[in-house]
Design a protein around this motif. Sequence first.
Motif, PDB file in Angstrom:
ATOM      1  N   THR A   1       0.843  -1.199   0.000  1.00 19.14           N
ATOM      2  CA  THR A   1       0.000   0.000   0.000  1.00 19.14           C
ATOM      3  C   THR A   1       0.875   1.245   0.000  1.00 19.14           C
ATOM      4  O   THR A   1       2.089   1.162   0.246  1.00 19.14           O
ATOM      5  CB  THR A   1      -0.904   0.067   1.255  1.00 19.14           C
ATOM      6  OG1 THR A   1      -0.076   0.383   2.380  1.00 19.14           O
ATOM      7  CG2 THR A   1      -1.635  -1.229   1.498  1.00 19.14           C
TER       8      THR A   1
ATOM      9  N   GLU B   1      -7.204  -0.537   2.743  1.00 19.53           N
ATOM     10  CA  GLU B   1      -7.251  -1.913   3.295  1.00 19.53           C
ATOM     11  C   GLU B   1      -8.462  -2.083   4.196  1.00 19.53           C
ATOM     12  O   GLU B   1      -8.891  -3.205   4.493  1.00 19.53           O
ATOM     13  CB  GLU B   1      -5.969  -2.211   4.103  1.00 19.53           C
ATOM     14  CG  GLU B   1      -4.695  -2.246   3.290  1.00 19.53           C
ATOM     15  CD  GLU B   1      -4.361  -3.652   2.768  1.00 19.53           C
ATOM     16  OE1 GLU B   1      -5.213  -4.552   2.867  1.00 19.53           O
ATOM     17  OE2 GLU B   1      -3.248  -3.818   2.237  1.00 19.53           O
ATOM     18  N   SER B   2      -9.037  -0.971   4.654  1.00 18.86           N
ATOM     19  CA  SER B   2     -10.184  -1.043   5.560  1.00 18.86           C
ATOM     20  C   SER B   2     -11.385  -1.727   4.899  1.00 18.86           C
ATOM     21  O   SER B   2     -12.317  -2.109   5.574  1.00 18.86           O
ATOM     22  CB  SER B   2     -10.572   0.354   6.046  1.00 18.86           C
ATOM     23  OG  SER B   2     -10.980   1.135   4.950  1.00 18.86           O
TER      24      SER B   2
ATOM     25  N   SER C   1     -12.152  -4.800   6.534  1.00 18.54           N
ATOM     26  CA  SER C   1     -12.543  -4.799   7.943  1.00 18.54           C
ATOM     27  C   SER C   1     -13.987  -5.270   8.126  1.00 18.54           C
ATOM     28  O   SER C   1     -14.868  -4.870   7.367  1.00 18.54           O
ATOM     29  CB  SER C   1     -12.379  -3.394   8.527  1.00 18.54           C
ATOM     30  OG  SER C   1     -12.947  -3.380   9.817  1.00 18.54           O
TER      31      SER C   1
ATOM     32  N   TYR D   1      -6.443  -1.168  16.117  1.00 18.57           N
ATOM     33  CA  TYR D   1      -5.975  -0.306  15.022  1.00 18.57           C
ATOM     34  C   TYR D   1      -5.065   0.808  15.563  1.00 18.57           C
ATOM     35  O   TYR D   1      -4.071   1.174  14.928  1.00 18.57           O
ATOM     36  CB  TYR D   1      -7.158   0.311  14.265  1.00 18.57           C
ATOM     37  CG  TYR D   1      -8.010  -0.734  13.552  1.00 18.57           C
ATOM     38  CD1 TYR D   1      -7.427  -1.595  12.620  1.00 18.57           C
ATOM     39  CD2 TYR D   1      -9.367  -0.837  13.794  1.00 18.57           C
ATOM     40  CE1 TYR D   1      -8.187  -2.552  11.969  1.00 18.57           C
ATOM     41  CE2 TYR D   1     -10.135  -1.781  13.125  1.00 18.57           C
ATOM     42  CZ  TYR D   1      -9.545  -2.649  12.225  1.00 18.57           C
ATOM     43  OH  TYR D   1     -10.286  -3.580  11.567  1.00 18.57           O
TER      44      TYR D   1
ATOM     45  N   MET E   1      -1.801  -0.645  16.046  1.00 20.38           N
ATOM     46  CA  MET E   1      -1.189  -0.923  14.742  1.00 20.38           C
ATOM     47  C   MET E   1      -0.575   0.356  14.173  1.00 20.38           C
ATOM     48  O   MET E   1       0.611   0.393  13.803  1.00 20.38           O
ATOM     49  CB  MET E   1      -2.266  -1.451  13.770  1.00 20.38           C
ATOM     50  CG  MET E   1      -1.819  -1.544  12.331  1.00 20.38           C
ATOM     51  SD  MET E   1      -3.230  -1.587  11.191  1.00 20.38           S
ATOM     52  CE  MET E   1      -3.889  -3.175  11.489  1.00 20.38           C
ATOM     53  N   TRP E   2      -1.366   1.395  14.158  1.00 26.76           N
ATOM     54  CA  TRP E   2      -0.897   2.623  13.533  1.00 26.76           C
ATOM     55  C   TRP E   2       0.197   3.304  14.346  1.00 26.76           C
ATOM     56  O   TRP E   2       1.100   3.920  13.769  1.00 26.76           O
ATOM     57  CB  TRP E   2      -2.072   3.571  13.246  1.00 26.76           C
ATOM     58  CG  TRP E   2      -2.846   3.105  12.027  1.00 26.76           C
ATOM     59  CD1 TRP E   2      -4.089   2.597  11.992  1.00 26.76           C
ATOM     60  CD2 TRP E   2      -2.356   3.102  10.683  1.00 26.76           C
ATOM     61  NE1 TRP E   2      -4.451   2.253  10.724  1.00 26.76           N
ATOM     62  CE2 TRP E   2      -3.402   2.554   9.878  1.00 26.76           C
ATOM     63  CE3 TRP E   2      -1.167   3.462  10.061  1.00 26.76           C
ATOM     64  CZ2 TRP E   2      -3.286   2.396   8.508  1.00 26.76           C
ATOM     65  CZ3 TRP E   2      -1.065   3.310   8.684  1.00 26.76           C
ATOM     66  CH2 TRP E   2      -2.108   2.777   7.913  1.00 26.76           C
TER      67      TRP E   2
ATOM     68  N   LEU F   1      -6.895  -9.774  13.225  1.00 24.02           N
ATOM     69  CA  LEU F   1      -8.029  -8.893  12.904  1.00 24.02           C
ATOM     70  C   LEU F   1      -9.186  -9.739  12.401  1.00 24.02           C
ATOM     71  O   LEU F   1      -8.963 -10.809  11.814  1.00 24.02           O
ATOM     72  CB  LEU F   1      -7.655  -7.914  11.784  1.00 24.02           C
ATOM     73  CG  LEU F   1      -6.433  -7.016  11.983  1.00 24.02           C
ATOM     74  CD1 LEU F   1      -6.175  -6.233  10.699  1.00 24.02           C
ATOM     75  CD2 LEU F   1      -6.679  -6.045  13.130  1.00 24.02           C
TER      76      LEU F   1
ATOM     77  N   ASN G   1     -11.653 -10.005   9.642  1.00 24.42           N
ATOM     78  CA  ASN G   1     -11.887  -9.506   8.278  1.00 24.42           C
ATOM     79  C   ASN G   1     -13.140 -10.139   7.692  1.00 24.42           C
ATOM     80  O   ASN G   1     -13.636 -11.131   8.229  1.00 24.42           O
ATOM     81  CB  ASN G   1     -10.706  -9.863   7.381  1.00 24.42           C
ATOM     82  CG  ASN G   1      -9.575  -8.855   7.521  1.00 24.42           C
ATOM     83  OD1 ASN G   1      -9.713  -7.860   8.248  1.00 24.42           O
ATOM     84  ND2 ASN G   1      -8.468  -9.095   6.843  1.00 24.42           N
TER      85      ASN G   1
ATOM     86  N   ILE H   1       2.413  -6.341   9.225  1.00 23.09           N
ATOM     87  CA  ILE H   1       2.642  -5.184   8.336  1.00 23.09           C
ATOM     88  C   ILE H   1       4.054  -4.650   8.581  1.00 23.09           C
ATOM     89  O   ILE H   1       4.471  -4.470   9.736  1.00 23.09           O
ATOM     90  CB  ILE H   1       1.621  -4.054   8.606  1.00 23.09           C
ATOM     91  CG1 ILE H   1       0.179  -4.602   8.498  1.00 23.09           C
ATOM     92  CG2 ILE H   1       1.806  -2.895   7.625  1.00 23.09           C
ATOM     93  CD1 ILE H   1      -0.899  -3.577   8.834  1.00 23.09           C
TER      94      ILE H   1
ATOM     95  N   PHE I   1       3.668   0.338   2.610  1.00 21.68           N
ATOM     96  CA  PHE I   1       3.521  -0.686   3.654  1.00 21.68           C
ATOM     97  C   PHE I   1       3.387  -2.026   2.954  1.00 21.68           C
ATOM     98  O   PHE I   1       2.709  -2.126   1.907  1.00 21.68           O
ATOM     99  CB  PHE I   1       2.260  -0.443   4.490  1.00 21.68           C
ATOM    100  CG  PHE I   1       2.374   0.729   5.432  1.00 21.68           C
ATOM    101  CD1 PHE I   1       3.296   0.711   6.479  1.00 21.68           C
ATOM    102  CD2 PHE I   1       1.543   1.842   5.288  1.00 21.68           C
ATOM    103  CE1 PHE I   1       3.388   1.796   7.361  1.00 21.68           C
ATOM    104  CE2 PHE I   1       1.639   2.917   6.155  1.00 21.68           C
ATOM    105  CZ  PHE I   1       2.566   2.886   7.195  1.00 21.68           C
ATOM    106  N   LEU I   2       4.083  -3.035   3.542  1.00 17.01           N
ATOM    107  CA  LEU I   2       3.956  -4.393   3.019  1.00 17.01           C
ATOM    108  C   LEU I   2       3.072  -5.171   3.997  1.00 17.01           C
ATOM    109  O   LEU I   2       3.402  -5.301   5.179  1.00 17.01           O
ATOM    110  CB  LEU I   2       5.340  -5.045   2.939  1.00 17.01           C
ATOM    111  CG  LEU I   2       5.361  -6.546   2.652  1.00 17.01           C
ATOM    112  CD1 LEU I   2       4.905  -6.842   1.224  1.00 17.01           C
ATOM    113  CD2 LEU I   2       6.763  -7.119   2.879  1.00 17.01           C
ATOM    114  N   GLY I   3       1.935  -5.634   3.514  1.00 19.38           N
ATOM    115  CA  GLY I   3       1.014  -6.401   4.378  1.00 19.38           C
ATOM    116  C   GLY I   3       0.990  -7.854   3.960  1.00 19.38           C
ATOM    117  O   GLY I   3       0.945  -8.180   2.776  1.00 19.38           O
TER     118      GLY I   3
END
Length: 510
Positions: free
Chosen positions: A38, A67-68, A71, A80, A83-84, A97, A99, A113, A126-128
């Motif tokens: 992302t 990516e949400s 969710s 979250y 995470m952030w 999470l 999903n 991430i 970001f690599l998820g």
Amino acid sequence: MSAQPLPQQNFPNDLEDLLPPEVYRQAVRQADLAISITDPAARILYANDSFSRITGYSRDDVLGRNESLLSNRTTPDTVYADMWAALQARRPWSGKLLNQRKNREVYLAELSITPVLDSNGEISHFLGMHRDITELHRLERMVRNQKQLIESVIDAAPMAFALLDPGGRVVLDNLAYKTLVSDMQAAEPAHHLLDLLSPGWCATLAADAGQCAFNARETRMDRPAGRARWLSVTAAAVEMHSDCADSYFCAAGQPGLLLVIADITNLREEQERAHGAALKASLAEEERTAAIREGLSAAVFRLEEPLNVMASAIAILQRRDPASADMLRQALEHSREHVESLRQVIPQSPQEISIRVNLNEILRDVLEICTPRLLNAGITVDWQPSPILPPMTGRPLQLRMLFKALLENAIEAMNVKGWRRRELQISSQASHGCLRVALLDSGPGIPAEWRHKAFEPFFTAKNGSGKHIGTGLSRAQQVVADHGGIIDLEESPSGGCAAIVEFRIDGDPI
Ligand code: FAD
């Protein structure tokens, strides 16, 4: 041959240079893990095949979307926020999470991430990477639920359980076992019970747990306050699997021992009540015989005194008046014959077989038999048995008579008109291969000069009553000696008498 250093090889500094970029692209694309890349605002720029397979969204569905969109809107905000916070600090984050797929099916995602930094150290992407762990979670929950169920069943069970690993550590137990810990005042009751019921278990457990196994062995646990507890213990060898990584591919288990400890106090108390009545009768019978034996022995002992005087008189008379001396000698011989016939009818002590006995049990029996007398005399008893006392080899009836005699002596010493302190402390203890029983009364005590004489036959400190012929302690000493033990009379801390009896556990004389 000595080892030669390896020749220097010229590997490129950056191993990535060895592979064409297409390999990386294909590796990411084909990885069996949902991978997405992302921008810093979490808008999807790339998603691999597994991402589409797991989420149900095609690449086109997600490109440019946040990516949400995955969710399920039930993951707590705090997750979250965490995470952030990590990502903003340029730290990787991983967690779980909830999903939902394109078809609204909910799944549990294990997501990791990683911030990708540019040459200025700023977050460029970001690599998820995530995988669906719904099934794994279901299995984990199932195992956890089953474990909880098993634990609550084990906890609700009336018997105590303890599982020992090859090193003898208790790795699993239940509530009933925890109650035993406080009841037995022992850090690990399993060890105490095994020491008692399967000596040497500690050395053999790791090599051969089967050797430590046994079925329904019974032991008694005495407590200072309250009823004694009877336990029936079964030890079964079990195979345990190690949770260490190095044993992952090892199918063979390790030996463990499962102890199942059942409380059989009620059953044993019923048996004991029946046994107590029979015991009381046999003790009374034995005491009657002993009284006759002692009465006759006393009579013989006392008759021998004047006969010995007569023998001395005959020796003196022999020179002055041989005829009278002869007459007297005949009379003496007749008298000696009568005394001998009297000696012949003295009943012999019964021949009792030696068995394994527990002194706590013997003392309890005696206390029960003497309870009416103790109550009548207003004597309070402080019973301090060793919770676990090893058995010794002995004659139970003789031992009961021994302790009954000591207890009765203590009762008599305190049950005197005007005597106020009436306390009796009885304790048992095992140490250094010996069993020690102490009976401490708060009576007037025995003067130091009488303490050794008290064991002589027919010595009595009670004058005039005619009831006492003074053979109780000498008989007690005989029983102790027959068992290779020692008995001593000392001054108790309260100034009364302390009768101390010691036996060796292995039965050897002390
Ligand atoms: P949002 O409005 O997106 O954000 C909720 C809170 O998060 C905000 O109050 C804010 O404090 C913080 N926040 C959001 N975006 C940023 C940002 N760019 N910088 C700083 N703080 C921010 N979410 C999922 O539910 N499932 C996933 O599989 C998933 N995968 C992700 C993969 C990657 C690579 C990244 C970077 C994020 C992923 N997220 C995923 C997180 C997702 O982007 C959302 O933040 C989250 O879904 C919450 O969305 P929301 O609409 O409820 O709230």
